[in-house]
Design a protein around this motif. Structure first.
Motif, PDB file in Angstrom:
ATOM      1  N   VAL A 269       0.818  -1.212   0.000  1.00 52.17           N
ATOM      2  CA  VAL A 269       0.000   0.000   0.000  1.00 52.17           C
ATOM      3  C   VAL A 269       0.853   1.262   0.000  1.00 52.17           C
ATOM      4  O   VAL A 269       2.058   1.235   0.244  1.00 52.17           O
ATOM      5  CB  VAL A 269      -0.928   0.033   1.247  1.00 52.17           C
ATOM      6  N   LEU A 270       0.172   2.376  -0.282  1.00 56.70           N
ATOM      7  CA  LEU A 270       0.703   3.707  -0.040  1.00 56.70           C
ATOM      8  C   LEU A 270      -0.117   4.327   1.072  1.00 56.70           C
ATOM      9  O   LEU A 270      -1.354   4.238   1.075  1.00 56.70           O
ATOM     10  CB  LEU A 270       0.607   4.582  -1.297  1.00 56.70           C
ATOM     11  N   VAL A 271       0.591   4.951   2.023  1.00 60.88           N
ATOM     12  CA  VAL A 271      -0.049   5.578   3.172  1.00 60.88           C
ATOM     13  C   VAL A 271       0.218   7.075   3.120  1.00 60.88           C
ATOM     14  O   VAL A 271       1.332   7.506   2.814  1.00 60.88           O
ATOM     15  CB  VAL A 271       0.511   5.001   4.488  1.00 60.88           C
ATOM     16  N   ALA A 272      -0.807   7.871   3.413  1.00 65.52           N
ATOM     17  CA  ALA A 272      -0.660   9.323   3.515  1.00 65.52           C
ATOM     18  C   ALA A 272      -0.692   9.703   4.984  1.00 65.52           C
ATOM     19  O   ALA A 272      -1.623   9.338   5.713  1.00 65.52           O
ATOM     20  CB  ALA A 272      -1.769  10.032   2.756  1.00 65.52           C
ATOM     21  N   ILE A 273       0.337  10.434   5.440  1.00 66.11           N
ATOM     22  CA  ILE A 273       0.466  10.788   6.857  1.00 66.11           C
ATOM     23  C   ILE A 273       0.671  12.293   6.995  1.00 66.11           C
ATOM     24  O   ILE A 273       1.458  12.895   6.254  1.00 66.11           O
ATOM     25  CB  ILE A 273       1.668  10.075   7.509  1.00 66.11           C
ATOM     26  N   SER A 274      -0.021  12.876   7.947  1.00 63.59           N
ATOM     27  CA  SER A 274       0.192  14.274   8.312  1.00 63.59           C
ATOM     28  C   SER A 274       0.031  14.390   9.822  1.00 63.59           C
ATOM     29  O   SER A 274      -0.262  13.395  10.517  1.00 63.59           O
ATOM     30  CB  SER A 274      -0.817  15.182   7.605  1.00 63.59           C
ATOM     31  N   GLY A 275       0.188  15.593  10.338  1.00 64.20           N
ATOM     32  CA  GLY A 275       0.011  15.790  11.771  1.00 64.20           C
ATOM     33  C   GLY A 275      -1.405  15.569  12.230  1.00 64.20           C
ATOM     34  O   GLY A 275      -1.666  15.400  13.429  1.00 64.20           O
ATOM     35  N   ASP A 276      -2.361  15.533  11.308  1.00 62.73           N
ATOM     36  CA  ASP A 276      -3.767  15.325  11.656  1.00 62.73           C
ATOM     37  C   ASP A 276      -4.167  13.857  11.679  1.00 62.73           C
ATOM     38  O   ASP A 276      -5.272  13.522  12.102  1.00 62.73           O
ATOM     39  CB  ASP A 276      -4.666  16.072  10.668  1.00 62.73           C
ATOM     40  N   GLY A 277      -3.292  12.995  11.180  1.00 69.46           N
ATOM     41  CA  GLY A 277      -3.622  11.579  11.144  1.00 69.46           C
ATOM     42  C   GLY A 277      -3.063  10.894   9.912  1.00 69.46           C
ATOM     43  O   GLY A 277      -2.253  11.475   9.178  1.00 69.46           O
ATOM     44  N   ALA A 278      -3.497   9.662   9.686  1.00 64.83           N
ATOM     45  CA  ALA A 278      -2.997   8.875   8.558  1.00 64.83           C
ATOM     46  C   ALA A 278      -4.148   8.099   7.928  1.00 64.83           C
ATOM     47  O   ALA A 278      -5.150   7.804   8.574  1.00 64.83           O
ATOM     48  CB  ALA A 278      -1.910   7.914   9.025  1.00 64.83           C
ATOM     49  N   GLN A 279      -3.972   7.773   6.642  1.00 68.42           N
ATOM     50  CA  GLN A 279      -4.973   6.975   5.943  1.00 68.42           C
ATOM     51  C   GLN A 279      -4.290   6.086   4.906  1.00 68.42           C
ATOM     52  O   GLN A 279      -3.225   6.432   4.381  1.00 68.42           O
ATOM     53  CB  GLN A 279      -5.994   7.872   5.239  1.00 68.42           C
ATOM     54  N   ILE A 280      -4.905   4.932   4.653  1.00 62.94           N
ATOM     55  CA  ILE A 280      -4.444   4.072   3.575  1.00 62.94           C
ATOM     56  C   ILE A 280      -4.903   4.705   2.269  1.00 62.94           C
ATOM     57  O   ILE A 280      -6.095   4.836   2.010  1.00 62.94           O
ATOM     58  CB  ILE A 280      -5.007   2.649   3.702  1.00 62.94           C
ATOM     59  N   LEU A 281      -3.936   5.115   1.466  1.00 56.96           N
ATOM     60  CA  LEU A 281      -4.249   5.873   0.256  1.00 56.96           C
ATOM     61  C   LEU A 281      -4.519   4.958  -0.932  1.00 56.96           C
ATOM     62  O   LEU A 281      -5.417   5.210  -1.734  1.00 56.96           O
ATOM     63  CB  LEU A 281      -3.081   6.806  -0.055  1.00 56.96           C
ATOM     64  N   TYR A 282      -3.741   3.862  -1.036  1.00 66.32           N
ATOM     65  CA  TYR A 282      -3.794   3.050  -2.254  1.00 66.32           C
ATOM     66  C   TYR A 282      -3.364   1.626  -1.949  1.00 66.32           C
ATOM     67  O   TYR A 282      -2.407   1.395  -1.197  1.00 66.32           O
ATOM     68  CB  TYR A 282      -2.853   3.654  -3.300  1.00 66.32           C
ATOM     69  N   ARG A 283      -4.063   0.663  -2.518  1.00 61.52           N
ATOM     70  CA  ARG A 283      -3.705  -0.752  -2.421  1.00 61.52           C
ATOM     71  C   ARG A 283      -3.279  -1.222  -3.811  1.00 61.52           C
ATOM     72  O   ARG A 283      -4.016  -1.035  -4.779  1.00 61.52           O
ATOM     73  CB  ARG A 283      -4.875  -1.578  -1.902  1.00 61.52           C
ATOM     74  N   GLU A 284      -2.120  -1.824  -3.888  1.00 62.68           N
ATOM     75  CA  GLU A 284      -1.528  -2.170  -5.184  1.00 62.68           C
ATOM     76  C   GLU A 284      -2.443  -3.079  -5.983  1.00 62.68           C
ATOM     77  O   GLU A 284      -2.944  -4.092  -5.490  1.00 62.68           O
ATOM     78  CB  GLU A 284      -0.168  -2.828  -4.985  1.00 62.68           C
ATOM     79  N   ARG A 285      -2.615  -2.721  -7.249  1.00 59.64           N
ATOM     80  CA  ARG A 285      -3.473  -3.516  -8.133  1.00 59.64           C
ATOM     81  C   ARG A 285      -2.769  -4.762  -8.647  1.00 59.64           C
ATOM     82  O   ARG A 285      -3.379  -5.814  -8.797  1.00 59.64           O
ATOM     83  CB  ARG A 285      -3.927  -2.641  -9.311  1.00 59.64           C
ATOM     84  N   MET A 286      -1.476  -4.652  -8.952  1.00 66.01           N
ATOM     85  CA  MET A 286      -0.761  -5.798  -9.518  1.00 66.01           C
ATOM     86  C   MET A 286       0.622  -5.950  -8.882  1.00 66.01           C
ATOM     87  O   MET A 286       1.598  -5.387  -9.341  1.00 66.01           O
ATOM     88  CB  MET A 286      -0.618  -5.631 -11.035  1.00 66.01           C
ATOM     89  N   PRO A 287       0.708  -6.721  -7.781  1.00 69.05           N
ATOM     90  CA  PRO A 287       2.020  -7.030  -7.207  1.00 69.05           C
ATOM     91  C   PRO A 287       2.826  -7.916  -8.160  1.00 69.05           C
ATOM     92  O   PRO A 287       2.287  -8.494  -9.102  1.00 69.05           O
ATOM     93  CB  PRO A 287       1.677  -7.784  -5.918  1.00 69.05           C
ATOM     94  N   VAL A 288       4.103  -8.041  -7.889  1.00 68.55           N
ATOM     95  CA  VAL A 288       4.980  -8.843  -8.747  1.00 68.55           C
ATOM     96  C   VAL A 288       4.524 -10.299  -8.737  1.00 68.55           C
ATOM     97  O   VAL A 288       4.479 -10.932  -7.675  1.00 68.55           O
ATOM     98  CB  VAL A 288       6.443  -8.764  -8.271  1.00 68.55           C
ATOM     99  N   PRO A 289       4.163 -10.862  -9.901  1.00 72.69           N
ATOM    100  CA  PRO A 289       3.756 -12.270  -9.928  1.00 72.69           C
ATOM    101  C   PRO A 289       4.907 -13.178  -9.498  1.00 72.69           C
ATOM    102  O   PRO A 289       6.065 -12.957  -9.852  1.00 72.69           O
ATOM    103  CB  PRO A 289       3.399 -12.503 -11.404  1.00 72.69           C
TER     104      PRO A 289
END
Length: 387
Positions: A269-289
């Motif tokens: 995933v990609l996570v977005a973090i700031s002083g106000d908190g964090a959220q899961i921004l993106y879950r990978e669509r195609m990991p390495v087979p």
């Protein structure tokens, strides 16, 4: 008879050269991949067409055996096996759709190109010639994609000698005026050199080093810093609290790679973090087979595979921007980037953890491919890699 033996050898040799040079990591050399359709069409037998396809694909993906060997800390043989297996879909599609009939050959090639751009064959659709659209027609967007597709189809007709003249003209003009994609205002991608320890060293000391690196980059108008894939290791409540607390005295936002684990597997995933908190921004669509995405584990009642979200979350929003996210392997294939660009993002964010590719051109190819797509659609680009 002698000429009949020489012709296949010349075609196969040319395809190997095309795959090697086009996919060397230099973005301006990508149009050489467009020679593959002509070489495929010039074959007089299906076996020759298959060998031409194999030569091109194996040459283009030549860094895979060494990279897989480094990833698993094994010898070269597992990498060689995966390299050959991965080529089967490319070779099979182009061998089956090859035809002697010049009248239907453009349609056959179009079908082959489409199959290698979307799942299931597109899962290993590396080195796709359509990627050259960004170099041939920068800024043309979807019309550039159409023009490149038409050019590739023209290269398999009897009039193929005239088509390269047109494409070379566009290529020369593009090379003479080429500018790399720009950074979006206020954003910065950070390249790291932590090697295999990134994501594996989950100590507080490592996180503090990353926080210090991020704060050093968040200056001079930069308010959003992007860190590579796997930078945060396992995403846990403890890690979240550490980073949020570190950012509370700053107006900066960090977007970084991490892994979320549960009993059935994990998400890259990609996570977005700031002083106000964090959220899961993106879950990978195609990991390495193979190394990450292992769907056979579920059939065997085992866990540990990365989940593939295929067509989910092609566009995410962070810091009031619409972002097309691409993690590592997604930069080597076609459908994730096109799916994201259909949503008209403001820019592209591409991250990777390429420590295992040391001594190969894989990271350079990822960068070149992503730059080509960004230039085709005139989108700013943020890149962040660990080596």
């Amino acid at each position: 008879m002698h000429c009949e033996h020489v012709r296949p050898v010349l075609l196969i040799t040319a395809s190997i050269i095309a795959g090697t040079v086009a996919w060397s990591g230099n973005v301006l050399l990508l149009p050489l991949a467009c020679t593959f359709p002509t070489l495929w069409a010039l074959a007089r037998k299906r076996l020759t067409a298959a060998c031409v396809s194999a030569g091109y694909f194996l040459a283009a993906s030549r860094g895979l055996p060494q990279g897989v060997a480094a990833f698993y800390a094994f010898d070269l043989w597992p990498g060689l096996a995966l390299w050959l297996c991965a080529s089967l879909s490319f070779v099979a599609v182009h061998a089956i759709l090859w035809t002697r009939h010049s009248g239907i050959r453009p349609i056959c090639y179009l079908v082959a190109a489409a199959l290698m751009a979307i799942p299931p064959f597109g899962i290993t659709g590396w080195a796709h010639p359509i990627t050259a659209a960004g170099v041939l027609f920068p800024g043309w967007g979807w019309w550039g994609l159409v023009a490149t597709t038409a050019g590739l189809m023209g290269l398999v007709t009897r009039m193929w000698p005239a088509v390269p003249i047109v494409l070379i003209g566009f290529w020369a003009w593009s090379a003479a005026t080429w500018d790399p994609p720009k950074l979006p205002e206020g954003w910065r991608g950070v390249d790291l050199q932590f090697g295999a320890s990134l994501g594996r060293d989950v100590s507080i000391a490592r996180h503090r080093d990353l926080i210090a690196t991020m704060k050093g980059q968040a200056s001079g108008g930069t308010r959003t810093v992007v860190l590579p894939e796997s930078s945060l290791g396992f995403w846990t409540p403890t890690v979240e609290r550490l980073w949020v607390k570190a950012l509370q005295e700053s107006d900066a936002t960090v977007i970084a790679g991490a892994a979320i684990i549960d009993a059935n597997g994990y998400d890259n995933v990609l996570v977005a973090i700031s002083g106000d908190g964090a959220q899961i921004l993106y879950r990978e669509r195609m990991p390495v087979p193979g190394s990450m995405w292992q769907p056979w584990r579920a059939l065997l009642g085992q866990s540990g595979s990365a989940r593939a979200h295929f067509f989910a979350n092609p566009l995410v929003t962070a810091v009031d921007a619409r972002i097309a996210p691409l993690i590592c392997y997604e930069q080597l294939i076609v459908w994730p980037v096109l799916q994201s660009l259909l949503q008209e993002p403001d820019f592209i964010v591409a991250v990777g953890n390429g420590w295992w590719t040391k001594g190969t051109s894989i990271v350079a190819i990822q960068r070149a491919s992503t730059q080509a797509w960004a230039r085709l659609f005139a989108k700013p680009l943020v890149l962040s890699f660990n080596i």
